[in-house]
Write a protein that holds these residues in place. Structure first.
Motif, short mmCIF file in Angstrom:
data_model
loop_
_atom_site.label_atom_id
_atom_site.label_comp_id
_atom_site.label_asym_id
_atom_site.label_seq_id
_atom_site.Cartn_x
_atom_site.Cartn_y
_atom_site.Cartn_z
N ILE A 1 0.89 -1.13 -0.07
CA ILE A 1 -0.06 -0.08 0.06
C ILE A 1 0.85 1.26 0.04
O ILE A 1 1.64 1.29 0.86
N ARG A 2 0.59 2.09 -0.99
CA ARG A 2 1.45 3.58 -1.06
C ARG A 2 1.17 4.40 0.25
O ARG A 2 -0.03 4.35 0.74
N TRP A 3 2.28 5.22 0.33
CA TRP A 3 2.02 6.13 1.52
C TRP A 3 0.93 7.25 1.10
O TRP A 3 0.46 7.59 2.16
N ALA A 4 0.68 7.35 -0.06
CA ALA A 4 -0.07 8.52 -0.57
C ALA A 4 -1.54 8.04 0.04
O ALA A 4 -2.54 8.62 0.36
N ASP A 5 -1.85 6.65 -0.12
CA ASP A 5 -2.96 6.10 0.20
C ASP A 5 -3.41 6.13 1.69
O ASP A 5 -4.20 6.35 2.25
N VAL A 6 -2.21 5.81 2.24
CA VAL A 6 -2.11 6.02 3.81
C VAL A 6 -2.43 7.33 4.14
O VAL A 6 -3.14 7.46 5.01
N ALA A 7 -1.58 8.31 3.71
CA ALA A 7 -2.03 9.56 3.80
C ALA A 7 -3.69 10.01 3.77
O ALA A 7 -4.24 10.59 4.86
N ALA A 8 -4.26 9.61 2.55
CA ALA A 8 -5.50 9.75 2.49
C ALA A 8 -6.25 9.36 3.40
O ALA A 8 -7.44 9.86 3.84
N ALA A 9 -6.10 8.04 3.88
CA ALA A 9 -7.02 7.60 4.72
C ALA A 9 -6.87 8.17 6.22
O ALA A 9 -7.68 7.90 7.04
N ASN A 10 -5.78 8.62 6.38
CA ASN A 10 -5.46 9.43 7.61
C ASN A 10 -5.90 11.08 7.44
O ASN A 10 -5.70 11.86 8.61
N GLY A 11 -6.16 11.59 6.34
CA GLY A 11 -6.43 12.89 6.37
C GLY A 11 -5.29 13.74 6.33
O GLY A 11 -5.37 15.25 6.79
N THR A 12 -4.24 12.96 6.02
CA THR A 12 -2.94 13.92 5.88
C THR A 12 -2.57 13.93 4.52
O THR A 12 -2.99 13.29 3.60
N THR A 13 -1.58 14.76 4.26
CA THR A 13 -1.03 15.01 2.86
C THR A 13 0.32 14.21 2.51
O THR A 13 1.22 14.30 3.17
N ALA A 14 0.33 13.58 1.40
CA ALA A 14 1.60 12.83 0.87
C ALA A 14 2.46 14.28 0.19
O ALA A 14 1.97 14.81 -0.48
N HIS A 15 3.75 14.17 0.64
CA HIS A 15 4.70 15.00 -0.23
C HIS A 15 6.07 14.73 0.14
O HIS A 15 6.43 13.72 0.57
N PRO A 16 6.91 15.05 -0.62
CA PRO A 16 8.37 15.00 -0.86
C PRO A 16 8.82 14.45 0.35
O PRO A 16 10.05 13.51 0.44
N VAL A 17 8.80 14.97 1.46
CA VAL A 17 9.55 14.84 2.70
C VAL A 17 8.86 14.34 3.82
O VAL A 17 9.28 14.49 4.97
N MET A 18 7.75 13.76 3.38
CA MET A 18 6.84 12.99 4.52
C MET A 18 7.53 12.09 5.23
O MET A 18 8.51 11.67 4.98
N GLU A 19 6.91 11.86 6.44
CA GLU A 19 7.53 10.76 7.61
C GLU A 19 6.63 10.07 7.87
O GLU A 19 5.44 10.41 8.12
N TRP A 20 6.67 8.72 8.09
CA TRP A 20 5.81 7.59 8.44
C TRP A 20 4.95 7.96 9.50
O TRP A 20 3.62 7.95 9.63
N GLY A 21 5.61 8.51 10.60
CA GLY A 21 4.89 8.94 11.94
C GLY A 21 3.94 9.93 11.89
O GLY A 21 2.76 9.97 12.49
N SER A 22 4.33 10.91 10.72
CA SER A 22 3.54 12.07 10.75
C SER A 22 2.35 11.77 9.92
O SER A 22 1.18 12.28 10.03
N LEU A 23 2.50 10.69 8.95
CA LEU A 23 1.19 10.11 8.13
C LEU A 23 0.14 9.48 9.20
O LEU A 23 -0.94 9.84 8.81
N VAL A 24 0.68 8.73 9.77
CA VAL A 24 -0.33 7.87 10.71
C VAL A 24 -0.68 8.56 12.12
O VAL A 24 -1.52 8.06 12.55
N GLY A 25 -0.01 9.52 12.27
CA GLY A 25 -0.35 10.19 13.61
C GLY A 25 0.69 9.95 14.80
O GLY A 25 0.46 10.40 15.93
N SER A 26 1.49 8.80 14.83
CA SER A 26 2.36 8.51 15.59
C SER A 26 3.57 7.37 15.31
O SER A 26 3.16 6.66 14.22
N TRP A 27 4.55 7.63 15.81
CA TRP A 27 5.63 6.54 15.51
C TRP A 27 5.59 5.42 16.23
O TRP A 27 6.29 4.19 15.67
N ARG A 28 4.55 5.30 16.95
CA ARG A 28 4.29 4.04 17.72
C ARG A 28 3.03 3.06 17.09
O ARG A 28 2.74 2.21 17.89
#
Length: 134
Positions: free
Chosen positions: A68-95
């Motif tokens: 599953i692409r990061w862009a799809d994860v971002a969309a599911a979480n109401g966040t934005t995919a961009h060139p300097v995105m980080e996983w924890g920021s996309l999903v709301g937590s590093w844990r």
């Protein structure tokens, strides 16, 4: 955890003409030019000698083992995919261990899935003078 079913053993790499380098000296220029990591800049990871670079976002996987692409994860979480995105920021937590209905396994660090690596080589070989040894 399901992974790419295509083989990744030594024979598979040898069939593509790849082999582990016995001498790492030709790559030491990278170590010499990379900046200290505490600078939090791309030059901490890639020598600042290239006109451009690409960032490859290792896919997460679904419960069925599909990427599953990061862009799809971002969309599911109401966040934005961009060139300097980080996983924890996309999903709301590093844990966050998983997100049912979206992803089951977080992206694996340090290794590209074989299918992704093959696709990347197919693209990158067009940009080198040594496409058979890239």
């Amino acid at each position: 955890m399901a992974r790419d079913p295509e083989p990744t053993d030594d024979q598979d790499w040898q069939e593509r003409g790849l082999r582990m380098a016995a001498d790492v000296e030709p790559g030491m220029w990278i170590v010499k030019h990379v900046h200290r990591f505490n600078e939090h800049a791309i030059a901490s990871l890639v020598p600042p000698v290239f006109a451009s670079y690409a960032r490859i976002f290792h896919p997460a996987t679904t419960i069925d083992g599909d990427p599953i692409r990061w862009a799809d994860v971002a969309a599911a979480n109401g966040t934005t995919a961009h060139p300097v995105m980080e996983w924890g920021s996309l999903v709301g937590s590093w844990r966050t261990p998983e997100q049912p209905g979206v992803w089951q396994e977080a992206p694996e660090q340090g290794s590209l899935p074989p299918r992704t690596a093959r696709a990347l080589v197919g693209v990158l070989r067009r940009f080198t003078q040594t496409p058979d040894t890239c």
